[in-house]
Design a protein around this motif. Structure first.
Motif, short mmCIF file in Angstrom:
data_model
loop_
_atom_site.label_atom_id
_atom_site.label_comp_id
_atom_site.label_asym_id
_atom_site.label_seq_id
_atom_site.Cartn_x
_atom_site.Cartn_y
_atom_site.Cartn_z
N GLY A 287 0.83 -1.20 0.00
CA GLY A 287 0.00 0.00 0.00
C GLY A 287 0.87 1.25 0.00
N LYS A 288 0.22 2.41 -0.01
CA LYS A 288 0.95 3.67 -0.07
C LYS A 288 1.52 4.06 1.29
CE LYS A 288 -1.50 5.69 -4.01
NZ LYS A 288 -2.28 6.86 -4.51
N VAL A 289 2.72 4.66 1.27
CA VAL A 289 3.35 5.19 2.47
C VAL A 289 3.86 6.59 2.16
CG1 VAL A 289 4.02 2.91 3.32
CG2 VAL A 289 5.62 4.23 1.94
N ARG A 290 4.01 7.41 3.20
CA ARG A 290 4.53 8.77 3.02
C ARG A 290 5.98 8.80 3.44
NH1 ARG A 290 2.76 13.74 1.87
NH2 ARG A 290 0.65 12.90 1.60
N ILE A 291 6.81 9.39 2.59
CA ILE A 291 8.24 9.49 2.88
C ILE A 291 8.67 10.95 2.89
CG2 ILE A 291 8.74 7.25 1.83
CD1 ILE A 291 9.90 8.81 -0.57
N LYS A 292 9.79 11.21 3.52
CA LYS A 292 10.33 12.57 3.62
C LYS A 292 11.46 12.76 2.62
CE LYS A 292 12.53 15.75 6.88
NZ LYS A 292 13.08 15.90 8.25
N ILE A 293 11.41 13.88 1.89
CA ILE A 293 12.49 14.27 0.99
C ILE A 293 13.25 15.40 1.67
CG2 ILE A 293 13.11 15.10 -1.31
CD1 ILE A 293 11.76 12.39 -1.34
N ASP A 294 14.48 15.12 2.06
CA ASP A 294 15.28 16.12 2.76
C ASP A 294 15.67 17.28 1.84
OD1 ASP A 294 15.25 14.71 5.16
OD2 ASP A 294 17.00 13.51 4.58
N PRO A 295 15.81 18.51 2.39
CA PRO A 295 16.30 19.63 1.59
C PRO A 295 17.66 19.31 0.99
CG PRO A 295 15.45 20.40 3.70
CD PRO A 295 15.49 18.91 3.78
N GLY A 296 17.83 19.66 -0.27
CA GLY A 296 19.11 19.42 -0.92
C GLY A 296 19.29 18.03 -1.48
N THR A 297 18.20 17.28 -1.59
CA THR A 297 18.30 15.93 -2.14
C THR A 297 18.74 16.00 -3.60
OG1 THR A 297 16.62 15.02 -0.67
CG2 THR A 297 17.00 13.85 -2.73
N GLN A 298 19.74 15.19 -3.93
CA GLN A 298 20.30 15.20 -5.27
C GLN A 298 19.66 14.12 -6.13
OE1 GLN A 298 22.79 17.59 -6.21
NE2 GLN A 298 22.00 18.37 -4.25
N SER A 299 19.60 14.40 -7.44
CA SER A 299 19.11 13.40 -8.38
C SER A 299 20.04 12.18 -8.36
CB SER A 299 19.04 13.99 -9.79
OG SER A 299 18.45 13.07 -10.68
N GLY A 300 19.47 11.00 -8.33
CA GLY A 300 20.28 9.79 -8.27
C GLY A 300 20.38 9.19 -6.87
#
Length: 371
Positions: A287-300
Motif C-alpha cells: 500500500g501507499k506510504v509517506r516518505i520525507k524528501i530532505d532539503p538538498g536531495t540530489q538526483s540519483g
C-alpha cells in the motif's frame, strides 16, 4: 526436521561434474540398499535421501534452481516432499541399467517387486502479479488429466504375476545370473484390465477436467517450476500418477520493478521540492506510504524502505524497497515561470551549483519563492 544439503548428502562439492555426482550416488545406493541392510532401520532413510539428492543434482534445470533457491526451489511447497520407493527404483535404470538395481543383476532381486509404471506429467503456466508473488497466493485452476475410468477393474498380470518384470536365469561358470526386463504384457504395472465399460480403451483411462487448488509460496520468481505430486496423468494398470508441473510467469508491474527480493520505484520530484525538501506518498506492495524528501536531495539518491520488499522463498526475511530519486527539470515553461527563474539566476550571491551544506542558499530560495 530440516533437510540436509543435497551436496553434503552425496559427499560432493557444489562444482562437481555430472559423472562425479552419478558415481557418488551409485556408491551410496549400494551401501544403503534396503535389501543389503535388512536389520538397519536407518538404511532405507539414507537410501531415500541419497536418491532424492541425485534426482535433483542430476537434472541441470533442477540443480540450477536448487543452487539459487535451495530446497524450496525444487519442492515449491506444492505437496509432500521426498520420493517414493517406486520413484527411486524407476530412476535406477539410469544408474544400473535395465535391471534397476545391482542386487537384481547378481542376486536375483531382493523382493522389491514391481517397478510400477508412472503416468505422464502435466505442465501448465501460471501468471502471477508482483503482489501475489510478494505475499504468496492460492489459485484454483482447471486441469484436464487422464484418470481411471469408472467401472474399470484390474487383475494381477498373468505373465509376471504382478511383479512388473520378467526374469531370466542363465547358468554361467560363476553360477546363476539373473536378468530382468519389463513385462511386455502389463508394461511394468503388474496389473492388467479385467473388465471395462463400453467406450473405454485398453488403457482404462479417460480424460477428465478437475478443479485443483494450488498454493503458491511467497518469493517465487519468473521461470521457476513448482510441482504437485500425483496430480498428473494416471498410469495404465493402476500405476503411479504423474506430477503436475507449474511454470511461474511473472506479470510485469507498471509501477514497481523487482530486483531479486528488492522492489525498485522511480520517484520524480521537482527541483524546487528537491531543494527545499517535502514529503510525498509512494506506492509499495503493502500500500501507499509517506516518505520525507530532505532539503538538498540530489538526483540519483536512493532511499531505502526496510522490509518493504519481497519475502525470501527460504524464509530469510524480506527485501527492501529502493526509491530512486530523479529530479525533474521542466521542458516547457510559461513566460511567468521563465521570468521567475531568470530573476533567481541573477539574484546576488546565487550559486548555480551550491554546496549541499550551504544553508544560506536554501534560506535565500525560501525567501525568493515566499516573498
Amino acid at each position: 526436521m530440516a533437510k540436509r544439503d543435497y551436496y553434503d548428502v552425496l559427499g560432493v562439492s557444489k562444482t562437481a561434474a555430472p559423472d562425479e555426482i552419478k558415481k557418488a550416488y551409485r556408491k551410496i545406493a549400494i551401501q544403503y540398499h534396503p535389501d543389503k541392510n535388512p536389520d538397519d532401520p536407518t538404511a532405507e532413510d539414507k537410501f531415500k535421501e541419497a536418491a532424492e539428492a541425485y534426482e535433483v543434482l542430476s537434472n541441470t534445470e533442477k540443480r540450477q534452481r536448487y543452487d539459487r533457491f535451495g530446497h524450496q526451489g525444487v519442492n515449491g511447497g506444492g505437496g509432500p516432499g521426498g520420493m517414493s520407493m517406486d520413484d527411486i527404483f524407476s530412476q535406477f535404470s539410469d544408474i544400473f541399467g535395465e535391471g534397476g538395481s545391482p542386487f537384481d543383476a547378481f542376486f536375483g532381486g531382493g523382493g522389491r517387486g514391481s517397478r510400477r509404471k508412472k503416468g505422464s506429467n502435466l505442465r501448465i503456466k501460471l501468471k502471477l502479479t508482483l503482489e501475489e508473488i510478494a505475499h504468496g497466493t492460492e489459485k484454483k485452476i482447471k486441469v484436464n488429466r487422464l484418470v481411471t475410468a469408472e467401472g474399470v477393474t484390474f487383475k494381477t498380470c498373468p505373465t509376471c504375476q504382478g511383479t512388473g518384470q520378467v526374469r531370466k536365469v542363465v547358468n554361467t561358470m560363476l553360477g546363476q545370473m539373473v536378468s530382468a526386463t519389463t513385462c511386455s504384457t502389463c508394461h511394468g504395472g503388474g496389473q492388467v484390465i479385467d473388465s471395462r465399460p463400453p467406450g473405454v480403451d485398453n488403457s482404462g483411462l479417460e480424460p477428465r477436467e478437475e478443479l485443483l487448488t494450488i498454493k503458491i509460496p511467497a518469493g517465487v520468481s519468473d521461470g521457476m517450476q513448482l510441482s504437485m505430486s500425483g496430480k498428473g496423468n494416471m498410469a495404465p494398470g493402476g500405476g503411479v500418477p504423474g506430477d503436475l508441473l507449474i511454470l511461474i510467469e511473472e506479470i510485469e508491474d507498471k509501477v514497481l520493478k523487482r530486483d531479486g527480493n528488492h522492489v525498485v520505484y522511480d520517484l520524480f520530484v521537482s527541483f524546487v521540492d528537491a531543494a527545499l525538501g517535502t514529503s510525498m506518498e509512494v506506492p509499495t506492495i503493502d500500500g501507499k506510504v509517506r516518505i520525507k524528501i530532505d532539503p538538498g536531495t540530489q538526483s540519483g539518491k536512493i532511499l531505502r524502505l526496510k522490509g518493504k520488499g519481497i519475502r525470501d522463498l527460504n524464509g530469510y526475511g524480506r527485501g527492501d524497497q529502493l526509491i530512486h530519486v530523479n529530479v525533474w527539470t521542466p521542458q516547457q515553461l510559461t513566460r511567468e515561470e521563465t521570468e521567475i527563474l531568470e530573476k533567481l539566476r541573477d539574484a546576488p550571491n546565487f550559486n548555480p551549483t551550491p554546496d549541499a551544506s550551504d544553508k544560506g542558499f536554501f534560506e535565500r530560495m525560501k525567501e525568493f519563492f515566499n516573498g
